[in-house]
Design a protein around this motif. Structure first.
Motif, PDB file in Angstrom:
ATOM      1  N   PHE A   1      14.833  17.004  54.532  1.00 42.54           N
ATOM      2  CA  PHE A   1      15.031  17.321  55.951  1.00 42.54           C
ATOM      3  C   PHE A   1      13.713  17.393  56.701  1.00 42.54           C
ATOM      4  O   PHE A   1      12.665  17.663  56.118  1.00 42.54           O
ATOM      5  CB  PHE A   1      15.719  18.686  56.079  1.00 42.54           C
ATOM      6  N   GLN A   2      13.836  17.232  57.998  1.00 45.08           N
ATOM      7  CA  GLN A   2      12.671  17.386  58.867  1.00 45.08           C
ATOM      8  C   GLN A   2      12.102  18.805  58.767  1.00 45.08           C
ATOM      9  O   GLN A   2      10.898  19.000  58.688  1.00 45.08           O
ATOM     10  CB  GLN A   2      13.108  17.092  60.305  1.00 45.08           C
ATOM     11  N   ASN A   3      13.019  19.795  58.737  1.00 46.16           N
ATOM     12  CA  ASN A   3      12.580  21.201  58.706  1.00 46.16           C
ATOM     13  C   ASN A   3      12.621  21.806  57.316  1.00 46.16           C
ATOM     14  O   ASN A   3      12.794  23.015  57.170  1.00 46.16           O
ATOM     15  CB  ASN A   3      13.437  22.035  59.655  1.00 46.16           C
ATOM     16  N   PHE A   4      12.543  21.000  56.309  1.00 45.84           N
ATOM     17  CA  PHE A   4      12.484  21.404  54.890  1.00 45.84           C
ATOM     18  C   PHE A   4      13.773  22.079  54.424  1.00 45.84           C
ATOM     19  O   PHE A   4      14.327  21.704  53.401  1.00 45.84           O
ATOM     20  CB  PHE A   4      11.289  22.331  54.593  1.00 45.84           C
ATOM     21  N   ASN A   5      14.195  23.117  55.153  1.00 48.28           N
ATOM     22  CA  ASN A   5      15.387  23.878  54.752  1.00 48.28           C
ATOM     23  C   ASN A   5      15.322  24.369  53.318  1.00 48.28           C
ATOM     24  O   ASN A   5      16.307  24.314  52.580  1.00 48.28           O
ATOM     25  CB  ASN A   5      16.663  23.052  54.951  1.00 48.28           C
ATOM     26  N   LEU A   6      14.161  24.854  52.926  1.00 47.87           N
ATOM     27  CA  LEU A   6      14.062  25.489  51.608  1.00 47.87           C
ATOM     28  C   LEU A   6      14.836  26.795  51.644  1.00 47.87           C
ATOM     29  O   LEU A   6      15.091  27.348  52.709  1.00 47.87           O
ATOM     30  CB  LEU A   6      12.595  25.751  51.263  1.00 47.87           C
ATOM     31  N   PHE A   7      15.212  27.294  50.463  1.00 49.60           N
ATOM     32  CA  PHE A   7      15.911  28.572  50.399  1.00 49.60           C
ATOM     33  C   PHE A   7      14.859  29.679  50.352  1.00 49.60           C
ATOM     34  O   PHE A   7      14.140  29.813  49.357  1.00 49.60           O
ATOM     35  CB  PHE A   7      16.822  28.612  49.176  1.00 49.60           C
ATOM     36  N   PRO A   8      14.727  30.460  51.427  1.00 50.74           N
ATOM     37  CA  PRO A   8      13.586  31.379  51.543  1.00 50.74           C
ATOM     38  C   PRO A   8      13.609  32.514  50.526  1.00 50.74           C
ATOM     39  O   PRO A   8      12.562  33.070  50.207  1.00 50.74           O
ATOM     40  CB  PRO A   8      13.719  31.930  52.968  1.00 50.74           C
ATOM     41  N   HIS A   9      14.810  32.834  50.013  1.00 53.08           N
ATOM     42  CA  HIS A   9      14.913  33.970  49.100  1.00 53.08           C
ATOM     43  C   HIS A   9      14.663  33.567  47.651  1.00 53.08           C
ATOM     44  O   HIS A   9      14.675  34.426  46.776  1.00 53.08           O
ATOM     45  CB  HIS A   9      16.277  34.648  49.236  1.00 53.08           C
ATOM     46  N   PHE A  10      14.462  32.287  47.418  1.00 50.04           N
ATOM     47  CA  PHE A  10      14.164  31.817  46.056  1.00 50.04           C
ATOM     48  C   PHE A  10      12.684  31.433  45.954  1.00 50.04           C
ATOM     49  O   PHE A  10      12.107  30.929  46.911  1.00 50.04           O
ATOM     50  CB  PHE A  10      14.991  30.572  45.715  1.00 50.04           C
ATOM     51  N   SER A  11      12.124  31.632  44.776  1.00 50.52           N
ATOM     52  CA  SER A  11      10.765  31.153  44.530  1.00 50.52           C
ATOM     53  C   SER A  11      10.779  29.629  44.572  1.00 50.52           C
ATOM     54  O   SER A  11      11.841  29.000  44.550  1.00 50.52           O
ATOM     55  CB  SER A  11      10.282  31.627  43.161  1.00 50.52           C
ATOM     56  N   VAL A  12       9.578  29.046  44.636  1.00 47.27           N
ATOM     57  CA  VAL A  12       9.462  27.587  44.629  1.00 47.27           C
ATOM     58  C   VAL A  12      10.188  27.015  43.414  1.00 47.27           C
ATOM     59  O   VAL A  12      10.995  26.083  43.528  1.00 47.27           O
ATOM     60  CB  VAL A  12       7.966  27.190  44.620  1.00 47.27           C
ATOM     61  N   LEU A  13       9.933  27.606  42.249  1.00 47.49           N
ATOM     62  CA  LEU A  13      10.555  27.084  41.030  1.00 47.49           C
ATOM     63  C   LEU A  13      12.077  27.149  41.121  1.00 47.49           C
ATOM     64  O   LEU A  13      12.786  26.193  40.813  1.00 47.49           O
ATOM     65  CB  LEU A  13      10.077  27.882  39.809  1.00 47.49           C
ATOM     66  N   ARG A  14      12.581  28.288  41.610  1.00 47.96           N
ATOM     67  CA  ARG A  14      14.040  28.424  41.653  1.00 47.96           C
ATOM     68  C   ARG A  14      14.671  27.504  42.699  1.00 47.96           C
ATOM     69  O   ARG A  14      15.803  27.053  42.524  1.00 47.96           O
ATOM     70  CB  ARG A  14      14.422  29.890  41.914  1.00 47.96           C
TER      71      ARG A  14
ATOM     72  N   SER B   1      10.434  20.566  48.943  1.00 48.47           N
ATOM     73  CA  SER B   1      11.779  20.091  49.258  1.00 48.47           C
ATOM     74  C   SER B   1      12.005  18.681  48.702  1.00 48.47           C
ATOM     75  O   SER B   1      13.128  18.322  48.338  1.00 48.47           O
ATOM     76  CB  SER B   1      12.053  20.180  50.762  1.00 48.47           C
ATOM     77  N   ILE B   2      10.937  17.899  48.595  1.00 48.07           N
ATOM     78  CA  ILE B   2      11.070  16.590  47.950  1.00 48.07           C
ATOM     79  C   ILE B   2      11.350  16.783  46.457  1.00 48.07           C
ATOM     80  O   ILE B   2      12.244  16.152  45.874  1.00 48.07           O
ATOM     81  CB  ILE B   2       9.796  15.735  48.169  1.00 48.07           C
TER      82      ILE B   2
END
Lengths: 249, 216
Positions: A91-104, A154-155
């Motif tokens: 996504f343009q805005n990444f939409n990562l899950f903020p409550h999870f660590s990068v690994l999770r 996010s990639i």
């Protein structure tokens, strides 16, 4: 090469407003398709339709030999889900899950959706994070990362499910100019590995450089399509010429 | 009057207050989620039922609701009133009333989660329940803690309304003691107990907020 994506006569309306007036294109395995064109031309809507985030009004989408939608009629929900597991979207805005660590962020779907073991998922995630130059950030949270780092996570998250086609929706548009380079480098690396990709972008030089085919979308129709040398070098369409002239400055 | 006896009586009442408090949260917190789902349902009828429920529960006094649920079975169905039903009626009224407030807090929290979170989850193949419980709800909990803390603190004080059904909670006990001994002291002590109760609630909620502050 095997055809992996075929879009035929795709139409999309929001209320009375039709924004895609019958778009057709196809994509072969290993190819990179850049989708360019002016804002409001329908690029993002096209991407959202093909990735099944937005229902089409009419037309067909065939992914990896299976009909997601055929003549405006969608496959059953379960089939849709199965088909969409073969594609990924950045996504343009990444939409990562903020409550999870990068690994999770990178392991969660592997574990929950694909049922991979914790070890398998983590090993795969660490490989991908390593490739993105982020293995040191595995335990960080998204809010602790720069925009460019978040987009690389996010990639990795999208790649973790081993998609056959990876879609990018203006992956650098939300980034500071000095951070776009690191994302383009990552995408270029994926192209070299023959990852099949569809990239909606405003980065013209990059589109020309990295893509095998270019789709110029304007006013909801494909105004021009072909190899980058052709579309950028000798565009047939007046609108394309005008658009590219503006970018050339 | 003997202070030790008063303190013991009030502490006994405090236990009943705490019981009302705990049982109300036990029922109202999950029930609020059900009502919130109703408010956001795809089905028109379910949305309307939930909307009217919330509207009535928030629009009428809790004290009136306490009377309604206590006397309702007798006046409507002719079921004889039993004193033992008082406590149950009290819990029913409190739980339904607070579930309406919690439902609106949940709904606001759920709707505040950006659409991109749902879309990202969908693209990764999460089912809708997986998306809700793994992606949306944890973020909602963090966002709604401050308004939930407000409601919980109000609930501590609202337990005193059970006085109207003569449930022997702390305020009822305090009032009886005050009348019996013509002194203000029971009210002062009860007030101190309510304050300490709420101080602990606020402290606990703040701890939870801190625990969840590892991300933005």
């Amino acid at each position: 090469m095997e055809e992996i994506l075929r879009v035929k006569d795709l139409r999309k309306s929001f209320g009375d407003n039709e924004v895609l007036h019958g778009v057709s294109f196809s994509l072969h395995r290993g190819d990179v398709l850049a989708v360019i064109g002016p804002s409001g031309g329908g690029k993002s809507t096209l991407l959202r339709c093909v990735t099944n985030l937005e229902p089409v009004s009419a037309g067909s989408i065939r992914i990896a030999g299976e009909d997601l939608v055929s003549g405006g009629a969608y496959a059953p929900r379960a089939v849709q889900r199965r088909i969409c597991l073969r594609i990924g979207l950045v996504f343009q805005n990444f939409n990562l899950f903020p409550h999870f660590s990068v690994l999770r962020n990178v392991t969660e779907a592997q574990r929950v959706v694909l049922g991979r073991s914790r070890e398998h998922a983590a090993a795969h995630a660490m490989d991908l994070l390593d490739k993105m130059g982020l293995s040191a950030k595995a335990d960080a949270y998204p809010c602790e990362l720069s925009g460019g780092q978040q987009q690389r996570v996010s990639i990795a998250r999208a790649l973790a499910l081993d998609p056959e086609v990876l879609f990018f929706d203006e992956p650098t548009s939300a980034l500071d100019p000095e951070l776009t380079g690191e994302i383009l480098k990552v995408i270029r690396g994926l192209a070299e590995e023959k990852m099949t990709m569809v990239i909606v972008t405003h980065e013209m030089a990059f589109a020309r450089d990295v893509s095998d085919r270019v789709l110029f979308l304007d006013g909801g129709v494909v105004a021009e399509e072909g190899p980058p040398a052709e579309v950028f070098g000798a565009p047939n369409n007046e609108r394309t010429r005008e658009f590219l002239r503006r970018f050339a400055g | 009057m003997p202070l030790a006896g008063l303190l013991l009586d009030l502490l006994e009442g405090l236990c009943v207050s705490a019981e009302i408090f705990a049982l109300t949260l036990l029922f109202a917190l999950p029930l609020g989620l059900v009502v919130a789902f109703g408010r956001m349902s795809r089905w028109w009828a379910l949305r309307q039922v939930s909307r009217v429920f919330v509207s009535v529960m928030r629009g009428t006094p809790l004290m009136l609701q306490l009377f309604f649920f206590y006397f309702g079975p007798y006046y409507i169905f002719g079921i004889p009133l039993k004193p033992s039903y008082r406590f149950a009626a009290c819990i029913i009224a409190f739980s339904l009333n607070y579930s309406a407030y919690f439902a609106e807090i949940y709904r606001a929290g759920i709707e505040s989660i950006p659409a991109g979170q749902h879309e990202a989850a969908k693209m990764l193949g999460f089912t809708r329940p997986q998306t809700f419980f793994r992606i949306v709800l944890p973020q909602v909990v963090k966002r709604i803690l401050p308004p939930v803390t407000n409601e919980v603190i109000t609930l501590v004080k609202d337990t005193s309304l059970a006085f109207t059904l003569s449930v022997m909670e702390m305020f009822t006990v305090a009032k009886m003691a005050a009348s019996a001994h013509t002194t203000m002291l029971p009210f002062v002590v009860a007030g101190a107990f309510y304050y300490v109760f709420n101080y602990l609630v606020a402290w606990g909620m703040e701890r939870i907020e801190k625990m969840l502050s590892y991300y933005r």
